[in-house]
Design a protein around this motif. Structure first.
Motif, PDB file in Angstrom:
ATOM      1  N   ALA A 345       0.849  -1.206   0.000  1.00  0.00           N
ATOM      2  CA  ALA A 345       0.000   0.000   0.000  1.00  0.00           C
ATOM      3  C   ALA A 345       0.882   1.252   0.000  1.00  0.00           C
ATOM      4  CB  ALA A 345      -0.927  -0.015   1.212  1.00  0.00           C
ATOM      5  N   GLU A 346       1.946   1.204   0.793  1.00  0.00           N
ATOM      6  CA  GLU A 346       2.864   2.344   0.875  1.00  0.00           C
ATOM      7  C   GLU A 346       3.515   2.647  -0.483  1.00  0.00           C
ATOM      8  OE1 GLU A 346       6.419   2.458   3.675  1.00  0.00           O
ATOM      9  OE2 GLU A 346       4.672   2.139   4.977  1.00  0.00           O
ATOM     10  N   GLN A 347       3.805   1.572  -1.219  1.00  0.00           N
ATOM     11  CA  GLN A 347       4.440   1.763  -2.539  1.00  0.00           C
ATOM     12  C   GLN A 347       3.438   2.152  -3.619  1.00  0.00           C
ATOM     13  OE1 GLN A 347       7.766  -1.306  -3.246  1.00  0.00           O
ATOM     14  NE2 GLN A 347       6.603  -2.144  -1.539  1.00  0.00           N
ATOM     15  N   GLY A 348       2.164   2.232  -3.220  1.00  0.00           N
ATOM     16  CA  GLY A 348       1.132   2.651  -4.179  1.00  0.00           C
ATOM     17  C   GLY A 348       0.676   1.531  -5.097  1.00  0.00           C
ATOM     18  N   TRP A 349       0.889   0.294  -4.689  1.00  0.00           N
ATOM     19  CA  TRP A 349       0.540  -0.846  -5.541  1.00  0.00           C
ATOM     20  C   TRP A 349      -0.808  -1.467  -5.172  1.00  0.00           C
ATOM     21  CZ3 TRP A 349       5.869  -3.787  -5.044  1.00  0.00           C
ATOM     22  CH2 TRP A 349       6.851  -3.027  -5.707  1.00  0.00           C
ATOM     23  N   LEU A 350      -1.277  -1.166  -3.958  1.00  0.00           N
ATOM     24  CA  LEU A 350      -2.458  -1.893  -3.478  1.00  0.00           C
ATOM     25  C   LEU A 350      -3.333  -0.954  -2.652  1.00  0.00           C
ATOM     26  CD1 LEU A 350      -2.498  -5.457  -2.265  1.00  0.00           C
ATOM     27  CD2 LEU A 350      -3.059  -3.798  -0.502  1.00  0.00           C
ATOM     28  N   SER A 351      -4.649  -1.094  -2.806  1.00  0.00           N
ATOM     29  CA  SER A 351      -5.538  -0.318  -1.943  1.00  0.00           C
ATOM     30  C   SER A 351      -6.311  -1.294  -1.057  1.00  0.00           C
ATOM     31  CB  SER A 351      -6.492   0.527  -2.786  1.00  0.00           C
ATOM     32  OG  SER A 351      -7.322  -0.317  -3.540  1.00  0.00           O
ATOM     33  N   ARG A 352      -6.715  -0.806   0.109  1.00  0.00           N
ATOM     34  CA  ARG A 352      -7.406  -1.686   1.043  1.00  0.00           C
ATOM     35  C   ARG A 352      -8.491  -0.889   1.754  1.00  0.00           C
ATOM     36  NH1 ARG A 352      -4.443  -5.096   5.925  1.00  0.00           N
ATOM     37  NH2 ARG A 352      -6.334  -5.982   6.813  1.00  0.00           N
ATOM     38  N   ALA A 358      -7.383  -4.531  -3.393  1.00  0.00           N
ATOM     39  CA  ALA A 358      -7.340  -4.506  -4.861  1.00  0.00           C
ATOM     40  C   ALA A 358      -6.044  -3.831  -5.288  1.00  0.00           C
ATOM     41  CB  ALA A 358      -8.542  -3.749  -5.412  1.00  0.00           C
ATOM     42  N   LEU A 359      -5.627  -4.124  -6.511  1.00  0.00           N
ATOM     43  CA  LEU A 359      -4.391  -3.531  -7.013  1.00  0.00           C
ATOM     44  C   LEU A 359      -4.654  -2.180  -7.665  1.00  0.00           C
ATOM     45  CD1 LEU A 359      -2.573  -6.602  -8.618  1.00  0.00           C
ATOM     46  CD2 LEU A 359      -2.354  -5.655  -6.311  1.00  0.00           C
ATOM     47  N   THR A 360      -3.711  -1.277  -7.556  1.00  0.00           N
ATOM     48  CA  THR A 360      -3.763  -0.007  -8.277  1.00  0.00           C
ATOM     49  C   THR A 360      -3.220  -0.255  -9.688  1.00  0.00           C
ATOM     50  OG1 THR A 360      -1.530   0.511  -7.632  1.00  0.00           O
ATOM     51  CG2 THR A 360      -3.283   1.262  -6.141  1.00  0.00           C
ATOM     52  N   LYS A 361      -3.268   0.777 -10.522  1.00  0.00           N
ATOM     53  CA  LYS A 361      -2.752   0.621 -11.889  1.00  0.00           C
ATOM     54  C   LYS A 361      -1.281   0.193 -11.867  1.00  0.00           C
ATOM     55  CE  LYS A 361      -2.267   4.259 -14.592  1.00  0.00           C
ATOM     56  NZ  LYS A 361      -2.664   5.431 -15.384  1.00  0.00           N
ATOM     57  N   GLN A 362      -0.489   0.833 -11.022  1.00  0.00           N
ATOM     58  CA  GLN A 362       0.937   0.456 -10.927  1.00  0.00           C
ATOM     59  C   GLN A 362       1.071  -0.974 -10.398  1.00  0.00           C
ATOM     60  OE1 GLN A 362       3.780   1.819 -11.831  1.00  0.00           O
ATOM     61  NE2 GLN A 362       2.863   3.670 -12.672  1.00  0.00           N
ATOM     62  N   GLY A 363       0.220  -1.320  -9.436  1.00  0.00           N
ATOM     63  CA  GLY A 363       0.286  -2.652  -8.834  1.00  0.00           C
ATOM     64  C   GLY A 363      -0.003  -3.752  -9.845  1.00  0.00           C
ATOM     65  N   ARG A 364      -0.853  -3.423 -10.839  1.00  0.00           N
ATOM     66  CA  ARG A 364      -1.207  -4.451 -11.835  1.00  0.00           C
ATOM     67  C   ARG A 364      -0.006  -4.877 -12.673  1.00  0.00           C
ATOM     68  NH1 ARG A 364      -6.558  -1.224 -13.389  1.00  0.00           N
ATOM     69  NH2 ARG A 364      -7.494  -1.416 -11.328  1.00  0.00           N
TER      70      ARG A 364
END
Ligand code: SF4
Length: 376
Positions: A345-352, A358-364
């Protein structure tokens, strides 16, 4: 509610990147194969592994190349399904088709049979790609077949495209994406080229005849794709799948929702009641085993751990993500899981939120890595 997947294990020629199960020498036994598929439909209807499945919401002809089958062969298969199952009157019935099999006549025949969705393997709008891929069609045929399908009244059309192709620039890739948008296609599946072992692409890469795209090139093409599709009214409802409103692929979405499905044909997979089974990936062995009515599949009962891992692997690929309740029912989050989630979440890859992750655009871009980091 369930779906039926039929694997048609025939192709006219071998695409250089493909590691699916199929045969290019099938003419002598194609009718025997269709008979075996029908026999399997009869057998699974009575099979305790599929107990309780009566109603079918989706039918998907995949492969291989299902559009190789003629009208009578497709009808034989659909009749077998209708004779054993209750197929919803609004069922989504998809046929994967290659451009060289598409004509006004074939599309009309498919519609007469009740096929209401076509998924066309376009892959690229660059002639040189189609050649090294050993595709059986040209760019012009790819474009023509889309016009033919639309003119014949197919209103639920999907095309497959591949990005991360060798020497494909970002501009060229975006030109491919623009073309499908301009053509008004309702659904697009876009996959990153992967170099699978034992394919001729693998051989070409190891001989340095082809240089695969770098990770950065693949990432740039993926992110540009996501932005452009979004700006043009397509929802990215799964990492590789984009749909206009109302045109998500029901069959594939049901896989990700863990709705039961029955796989028919060599190499086909099935899922029901926390069991996975998969058919032998050999045409002759499959037909022999079906004839003997034994030994054409293997089966695995999923335990909580396997289910947890599957939920993450498939769920994180979808826009809805994974429902936390479903995970909690299987196992507890460990301190390590919590640390991983917080770090993603801190890296901006996942939201909770309280209900799901769920994954963010970058996380995907790194969905598999994130999912596997949370495996139990
Ligand atoms: S037509 Fe499809 S299944 Fe057949 S070899 Fe090509 S990519 Fe693979």
């Amino acid at each position: 509610m369930a779906g039926i997947y039929l694997h048609i294990p025939f192709c006219k020629q071998k695409c250089s990147y493909c590691d699916f199960h199929f045969s290019t020498t099938f003419e002598v036994y194609r009718s025997q194969m269709v008979d075996a598929l029908c026999r399997e439909i009869d057998l699974v209807q009575k099979d305790a592994d599929f107990e309780g499945i009566t109603s079918i919401e989706t039918i998907y002809f995949g492969g291989g190349t299902p559009s190789i089958l003629n009208k009578n062969e497709l009808k034989q298969l659909l009749d077998a399904i209708h004779s054993q199952f209750d197929v919803n009157s609004t069922a989504e019935i998809t046929l994967e088709a290659n451009p060289d099999d598409i004509s006004t006549e074939s599309v009309n025949q498919w519609q007469e049979l009740g096929i209401n969705r076509l998924s066309i393997g376009i892959q690229s709008f660059r002639e040189s790609d189609l050649r090294w891929m050993n595709r059986a069609h040209s760019v012009e045929e790819g474009l023509n077949c889309i016009h033919i399908a639309q003119a014949a009244g197919i209103t639920n059309l999907s095309v497959d495209l591949i990005y991360g192709l060798p020497e494909l620039t970002l501009n060229e890739w975006m030109d491919h994406v623009s073309r499908v948008i301009e053509l008004g296609i309702q659904h697009v599946s876009a996959y990153c080229l992967t170099v699978e072992e034992k394919t001729s692409l693998h051989h070409m890469v190891s001989q340095q005849k082809i240089r695969p795209a770098s990770d950065d090139e693949q990432h740039d093409q993926f992110l540009a794709l996501v932005d452009t599709m979004e700006q043009n009214g397509y929802e990215q409802y799964e990492i590789s799948n984009f749909a206009k409103a109302g045109f998500r692929a029901v069959h594939n979405s049901n896989y990700w929702k863990r709705i039961p499905y029955i796989g028919i044909g060599p190499s086909a997979h099935s899922f029901h009641l926390q069991k996975r089974r998969w058919n032998v990936a050999n045409n002759r062995a499959y037909m022999k085993a079906i004839h003997e009515e034994k030994g054409w599949f293997e089966i695995e009962q999923l335990d909580n751990r396997a289910t947890w891992n599957e939920l993450l692997l498939t769920g994180l690929r979808t826009v809805e993500g994974v429902r936390l309740n479903e995970l909690y029912e299987l196992d507890a989050f460990t301190t390590e899981d919590e640390q991983q989630l917080a770090s993603f979440a801190e890296q901006g890859w996942l939201s909770r939120n309280n209900e799901c992750i769920a994954l963010t655009k970058q996380g995907r871009l790194m969905a598999d890595h994130i999912a596997s980091s949370l495996f139990h």
